[in-house]
Design a protein around this motif. Structure first.
Motif, PDB file in Angstrom:
ATOM      1  N   ALA A   1      10.461   2.351 -10.940  1.00  0.00           N
ATOM      2  CA  ALA A   1       9.278   2.452 -11.804  1.00  0.00           C
ATOM      3  C   ALA A   1       8.200   3.323 -11.152  1.00  0.00           C
ATOM      4  CB  ALA A   1       8.720   1.061 -12.111  1.00  0.00           C
ATOM      5  N   VAL A   2       8.006   3.159  -9.840  1.00  0.00           N
ATOM      6  CA  VAL A   2       7.028   3.978  -9.108  1.00  0.00           C
ATOM      7  C   VAL A   2       7.433   5.438  -9.181  1.00  0.00           C
ATOM      8  CG1 VAL A   2       5.994   4.479  -6.868  1.00  0.00           C
ATOM      9  CG2 VAL A   2       6.463   2.129  -7.498  1.00  0.00           C
ATOM     10  N   GLU A   3       8.675   5.736  -8.862  1.00  0.00           N
ATOM     11  CA  GLU A   3       9.145   7.122  -8.840  1.00  0.00           C
ATOM     12  C   GLU A   3       9.072   7.767 -10.213  1.00  0.00           C
ATOM     13  OE1 GLU A   3       9.758   9.002  -6.205  1.00  0.00           O
ATOM     14  OE2 GLU A   3       9.132   7.254  -5.055  1.00  0.00           O
ATOM     15  N   HIS A   4       9.400   7.003 -11.245  1.00  0.00           N
ATOM     16  CA  HIS A   4       9.352   7.543 -12.601  1.00  0.00           C
ATOM     17  C   HIS A   4       7.925   7.935 -12.984  1.00  0.00           C
ATOM     18  CE1 HIS A   4      10.632   8.276 -16.678  1.00  0.00           C
ATOM     19  NE2 HIS A   4       9.632   7.527 -17.109  1.00  0.00           N
ATOM     20  N   PHE A   5       6.955   7.115 -12.594  1.00  0.00           N
ATOM     21  CA  PHE A   5       5.561   7.422 -12.926  1.00  0.00           C
ATOM     22  C   PHE A   5       4.967   8.498 -12.031  1.00  0.00           C
ATOM     23  CE2 PHE A   5       1.018   6.931 -12.233  1.00  0.00           C
ATOM     24  CZ  PHE A   5       0.571   7.161 -13.527  1.00  0.00           C
TER      25      PHE A   5
ATOM     26  N   ILE B   1       4.406  -2.547  -3.733  1.00  0.00           N
ATOM     27  CA  ILE B   1       2.954  -2.386  -3.694  1.00  0.00           C
ATOM     28  C   ILE B   1       2.658  -1.079  -2.990  1.00  0.00           C
ATOM     29  CG2 ILE B   1       0.797  -3.248  -2.666  1.00  0.00           C
ATOM     30  CD1 ILE B   1       1.856  -6.081  -3.175  1.00  0.00           C
ATOM     31  N   VAL B   2       1.788  -0.297  -3.589  1.00  0.00           N
ATOM     32  CA  VAL B   2       1.260   0.921  -2.978  1.00  0.00           C
ATOM     33  C   VAL B   2      -0.205   0.628  -2.709  1.00  0.00           C
ATOM     34  CG1 VAL B   2       0.785   3.371  -3.302  1.00  0.00           C
ATOM     35  CG2 VAL B   2       2.871   2.372  -4.274  1.00  0.00           C
ATOM     36  N   ALA B   3      -0.622   0.744  -1.449  1.00  0.00           N
ATOM     37  CA  ALA B   3      -1.997   0.386  -1.104  1.00  0.00           C
ATOM     38  C   ALA B   3      -2.509   1.237   0.038  1.00  0.00           C
ATOM     39  CB  ALA B   3      -2.074  -1.089  -0.719  1.00  0.00           C
ATOM     40  N   GLY B   4      -3.815   1.413   0.057  1.00  0.00           N
ATOM     41  CA  GLY B   4      -4.462   2.151   1.125  1.00  0.00           C
ATOM     42  C   GLY B   4      -5.778   2.726   0.637  1.00  0.00           C
TER      43      GLY B   4
ATOM     44  N   CYS C   1       4.722  -1.004 -14.558  1.00  0.00           N
ATOM     45  CA  CYS C   1       3.443  -1.136 -13.858  1.00  0.00           C
ATOM     46  C   CYS C   1       2.886  -2.538 -14.088  1.00  0.00           C
ATOM     47  CB  CYS C   1       2.434  -0.102 -14.351  1.00  0.00           C
ATOM     48  SG  CYS C   1       0.841  -0.211 -13.496  1.00  0.00           S
ATOM     49  N   LEU C   2       2.607  -3.236 -12.995  1.00  0.00           N
ATOM     50  CA  LEU C   2       2.027  -4.577 -13.064  1.00  0.00           C
ATOM     51  C   LEU C   2       0.523  -4.554 -12.826  1.00  0.00           C
ATOM     52  CD1 LEU C   2       4.821  -6.353 -11.004  1.00  0.00           C
ATOM     53  CD2 LEU C   2       4.566  -6.295 -13.504  1.00  0.00           C
ATOM     54  N   ASP C   3       0.041  -3.561 -12.077  1.00  0.00           N
ATOM     55  CA  ASP C   3      -1.393  -3.392 -11.818  1.00  0.00           C
ATOM     56  C   ASP C   3      -1.596  -2.016 -11.204  1.00  0.00           C
ATOM     57  OD1 ASP C   3      -4.106  -3.895 -11.640  1.00  0.00           O
ATOM     58  OD2 ASP C   3      -3.943  -5.332 -10.002  1.00  0.00           O
ATOM     59  N   PHE C   4      -2.752  -1.422 -11.452  1.00  0.00           N
ATOM     60  CA  PHE C   4      -3.045  -0.086 -10.934  1.00  0.00           C
ATOM     61  C   PHE C   4      -4.557   0.065 -10.878  1.00  0.00           C
ATOM     62  CE2 PHE C   4      -3.462   4.451 -10.733  1.00  0.00           C
ATOM     63  CZ  PHE C   4      -2.269   4.929 -10.208  1.00  0.00           C
ATOM     64  N   ALA C   5      -5.097   0.324  -9.692  1.00  0.00           N
ATOM     65  CA  ALA C   5      -6.548   0.459  -9.545  1.00  0.00           C
ATOM     66  C   ALA C   5      -6.886   1.530  -8.517  1.00  0.00           C
ATOM     67  CB  ALA C   5      -7.167  -0.866  -9.120  1.00  0.00           C
TER      68      ALA C   5
ATOM     69  N   ARG D   1       0.728  -2.043  -8.151  1.00  0.00           N
ATOM     70  CA  ARG D   1       1.800  -3.038  -8.062  1.00  0.00           C
ATOM     71  C   ARG D   1       2.812  -2.707  -9.155  1.00  0.00           C
ATOM     72  NH1 ARG D   1       2.277  -8.702  -9.646  1.00  0.00           N
ATOM     73  NH2 ARG D   1       0.322  -8.461 -10.761  1.00  0.00           N
ATOM     74  N   TRP D   2       4.063  -2.535  -8.743  1.00  0.00           N
ATOM     75  CA  TRP D   2       5.128  -2.094  -9.641  1.00  0.00           C
ATOM     76  C   TRP D   2       6.307  -3.055  -9.580  1.00  0.00           C
ATOM     77  CZ3 TRP D   2       4.310   2.173 -12.661  1.00  0.00           C
ATOM     78  CH2 TRP D   2       3.218   2.983 -12.327  1.00  0.00           C
ATOM     79  N   GLU D   3       7.079  -3.105 -10.663  1.00  0.00           N
ATOM     80  CA  GLU D   3       8.258  -3.963 -10.716  1.00  0.00           C
ATOM     81  C   GLU D   3       9.350  -3.499  -9.763  1.00  0.00           C
ATOM     82  OE1 GLU D   3       9.516  -4.057 -14.804  1.00  0.00           O
ATOM     83  OE2 GLU D   3       8.034  -5.586 -15.331  1.00  0.00           O
TER      84      GLU D   3
END
Length: 97
Positions: free
Chosen positions: A61-65, A3-6, A35-39, A55-57
């Motif tokens: 996956a995060v680094e690739h995107f 999860i990336v959040a802030g 990617c499971l969710d992105f907002a 939210r990423w698997e």
């Protein structure tokens, strides 16, 4: 799961333009593998705050995107940022419906 959040802050008068510039990124992220969710959304109480939630698997996956990050114009508009990446070991549903 990752999860990336802030949040980031921009001048209140620039927030709508900043968010409009993020639409393509949101669409691309949501279509990206893993990617499971992105907002990216306006905060309801603070006119200069933009909330970030991803939210990423997997970390891969995060680094690739992620690529190069925000455009130069977007980076210049950011007054401050507090965004972190979290490794998640488990989850439980709080709402079914």
């Amino acid at each position: 799961m990752v999860i990336v959040a802030g949040h980031i802050t921009v001048e209140p008068g620039q927030r709508d333009a900043y968010l409009a510039g993020c639409v393509t990124v949101v669409v691309q992220a949501r279509g990206a593998a893993g990617c499971l969710d992105f907002a990216i959304s306006a905060d309801a109480a603070d006119p200069g705050r933009i909330n970030i939630f991803e939210r990423w698997e997997s970390p891969t996956a995060v680094e690739h995107f992620r690529g190069s990050g925000p455009s130069d114009d977007q980076s210049a508009a950011i007054l401050s940022a507090s965004v972190a990446e979290y490794d998640v070991a488990g989850e439980r549903s709080l709402f079914d419906g």
